[in-house]
Design a protein around this motif. Structure first.
Motif, PDB file in Angstrom:
ATOM      1  N   GLY A   7       0.813  -1.218   0.000  1.00 22.62           N
ATOM      2  CA  GLY A   7       0.000   0.000   0.000  1.00 22.62           C
ATOM      3  C   GLY A   7       0.844   1.266   0.000  1.00 22.62           C
ATOM      4  N   HIS A   8       1.952   1.232   0.752  1.00 26.23           N
ATOM      5  CA  HIS A   8       2.831   2.402   0.786  1.00 26.23           C
ATOM      6  C   HIS A   8       3.422   2.680  -0.598  1.00 26.23           C
ATOM      7  CE1 HIS A   8       2.708   1.650   5.141  1.00 26.23           C
ATOM      8  NE2 HIS A   8       3.067   2.920   5.270  1.00 26.23           N
ATOM      9  N   SER A   9       3.799   1.631  -1.293  1.00 28.43           N
ATOM     10  CA  SER A   9       4.367   1.798  -2.632  1.00 28.43           C
ATOM     11  C   SER A   9       3.315   2.294  -3.612  1.00 28.43           C
ATOM     12  CB  SER A   9       4.950   0.476  -3.125  1.00 28.43           C
ATOM     13  OG  SER A   9       6.010   0.076  -2.300  1.00 28.43           O
ATOM     14  N   MET A  38       9.641   3.121  -1.298  1.00 25.90           N
ATOM     15  CA  MET A  38       9.572   1.733  -1.756  1.00 25.90           C
ATOM     16  C   MET A  38      10.755   0.909  -1.251  1.00 25.90           C
ATOM     17  SD  MET A  38       8.379   2.344  -5.641  1.00 25.90           S
ATOM     18  CE  MET A  38       7.138   3.578  -6.007  1.00 25.90           C
ATOM     19  N   LEU A  39      11.958   1.471  -1.349  1.00 22.91           N
ATOM     20  CA  LEU A  39      13.134   0.751  -0.881  1.00 22.91           C
ATOM     21  C   LEU A  39      13.115   0.555   0.630  1.00 22.91           C
ATOM     22  CD1 LEU A  39      15.908   2.304  -3.143  1.00 22.91           C
ATOM     23  CD2 LEU A  39      14.839   0.044  -3.339  1.00 22.91           C
ATOM     24  N   ALA A  40      12.570   1.516   1.349  1.00 26.25           N
ATOM     25  CA  ALA A  40      12.473   1.390   2.802  1.00 26.25           C
ATOM     26  C   ALA A  40      11.569   0.223   3.199  1.00 26.25           C
ATOM     27  CB  ALA A  40      11.955   2.685   3.412  1.00 26.25           C
ATOM     28  N   ARG A  41      10.514  -0.017   2.435  1.00 26.43           N
ATOM     29  CA  ARG A  41       9.609  -1.133   2.741  1.00 26.43           C
ATOM     30  C   ARG A  41      10.335  -2.468   2.610  1.00 26.43           C
ATOM     31  NH1 ARG A  41       6.168   0.415   5.894  1.00 26.43           N
ATOM     32  NH2 ARG A  41       4.789  -1.294   5.394  1.00 26.43           N
ATOM     33  N   ILE A  42      11.207  -2.560   1.616  1.00 25.46           N
ATOM     34  CA  ILE A  42      11.987  -3.792   1.435  1.00 25.46           C
ATOM     35  C   ILE A  42      13.062  -3.887   2.509  1.00 25.46           C
ATOM     36  CG2 ILE A  42      13.545  -5.039  -0.108  1.00 25.46           C
ATOM     37  CD1 ILE A  42      12.044  -3.651  -2.447  1.00 25.46           C
ATOM     38  N   THR A  50       8.622  -8.100  -4.919  1.00 23.73           N
ATOM     39  CA  THR A  50       7.466  -8.228  -5.818  1.00 23.73           C
ATOM     40  C   THR A  50       6.249  -7.488  -5.269  1.00 23.73           C
ATOM     41  OG1 THR A  50       6.966 -10.359  -4.785  1.00 23.73           O
ATOM     42  CG2 THR A  50       8.187 -10.398  -6.875  1.00 23.73           C
ATOM     43  N   ASP A  51       6.108  -7.422  -3.967  1.00 23.21           N
ATOM     44  CA  ASP A  51       5.012  -6.644  -3.363  1.00 23.21           C
ATOM     45  C   ASP A  51       5.157  -5.169  -3.715  1.00 23.21           C
ATOM     46  OD1 ASP A  51       4.339  -9.031  -2.127  1.00 23.21           O
ATOM     47  OD2 ASP A  51       5.165  -8.440  -0.174  1.00 23.21           O
ATOM     48  N   VAL A  52       6.389  -4.681  -3.619  1.00 20.43           N
ATOM     49  CA  VAL A  52       6.671  -3.277  -3.893  1.00 20.43           C
ATOM     50  C   VAL A  52       6.503  -2.982  -5.382  1.00 20.43           C
ATOM     51  CG1 VAL A  52       8.492  -1.525  -3.858  1.00 20.43           C
ATOM     52  CG2 VAL A  52       8.136  -2.996  -1.874  1.00 20.43           C
ATOM     53  N   LEU A  53       6.979  -3.888  -6.230  1.00 20.06           N
ATOM     54  CA  LEU A  53       6.840  -3.697  -7.668  1.00 20.06           C
ATOM     55  C   LEU A  53       5.363  -3.688  -8.074  1.00 20.06           C
ATOM     56  CD1 LEU A  53       8.106  -3.428 -10.466  1.00 20.06           C
ATOM     57  CD2 LEU A  53       8.190  -5.921 -10.562  1.00 20.06           C
ATOM     58  N   GLY A  54       4.591  -4.618  -7.517  1.00 26.89           N
ATOM     59  CA  GLY A  54       3.153  -4.642  -7.800  1.00 26.89           C
ATOM     60  C   GLY A  54       2.471  -3.369  -7.339  1.00 26.89           C
ATOM     61  N   LEU A  57       3.386  -0.479  -9.765  1.00 27.32           N
ATOM     62  CA  LEU A  57       2.644  -0.538 -11.028  1.00 27.32           C
ATOM     63  C   LEU A  57       1.192  -0.131 -10.838  1.00 27.32           C
ATOM     64  CD1 LEU A  57       4.120  -3.826 -12.535  1.00 27.32           C
ATOM     65  CD2 LEU A  57       4.635  -1.467 -13.191  1.00 27.32           C
ATOM     66  N   LEU A  58       0.598  -0.598  -9.757  1.00 24.22           N
ATOM     67  CA  LEU A  58      -0.785  -0.209  -9.450  1.00 24.22           C
ATOM     68  C   LEU A  58      -0.870   1.294  -9.191  1.00 24.22           C
ATOM     69  CD1 LEU A  58      -3.715  -1.011  -8.901  1.00 24.22           C
ATOM     70  CD2 LEU A  58      -3.044  -1.489  -6.537  1.00 24.22           C
ATOM     71  N   GLY A  59       0.088   1.835  -8.464  1.00 24.94           N
ATOM     72  CA  GLY A  59       0.110   3.267  -8.166  1.00 24.94           C
ATOM     73  C   GLY A  59       0.273   4.122  -9.407  1.00 24.94           C
ATOM     74  N   ILE A  60       1.126   3.674 -10.329  1.00 26.56           N
ATOM     75  CA  ILE A  60       1.310   4.419 -11.576  1.00 26.56           C
ATOM     76  C   ILE A  60      -0.001   4.466 -12.345  1.00 26.56           C
ATOM     77  CG2 ILE A  60       2.416   4.328 -13.847  1.00 26.56           C
ATOM     78  CD1 ILE A  60       4.941   3.271 -12.330  1.00 26.56           C
TER      79      ILE A  60
END
Length: 84
Positions: A7-9, A38-42, A50-54, A57-60
């Motif tokens: 969600g953050h990403s 995003m990097l902080a979440r990882i 993959t959670d952050v990448l998804g 993409l959803l955010g974009i």
């Protein structure tokens, strides 16, 4: 929680898209802030990459749809009573 998508990403990417369209001069700054989130979440172990990448993409997609895919927002002269 470690859920898909992040969600953050999603919020960070949507905000970066919207702000980049409104203030294109600061596009790099908006995306650096989003990338840091995003990097902080990882890094903190909250999400898999993959959670952050998804989420990104959803955010974009959400940011682009929310702004109507506009390239910029410009002030138009207001003419009362005349439809645009």
């Amino acid at each position: 929680s470690a859920s898909f998508p992040s969600g953050h990403s999603t919020i960070a990417a949507a905000g970066a898209v919207a702000l980049s369209l409104m203030w294109p001069g600061a596009t790099i700054a908006w995306w650096l802030l989003a990338l840091a989130t995003m990097l902080a979440r990882i890094y903190m172990g909250m999400h898999y990459p993959t959670d952050v990448l998804g989420g990104a993409l959803l955010g974009i997609a959400c940011g682009w749809l929310a702004t109507g895919g506009a390239r910029c927002y410009t002030a138009r002269p207001v003419t009362h009573g005349v439809p645009r």
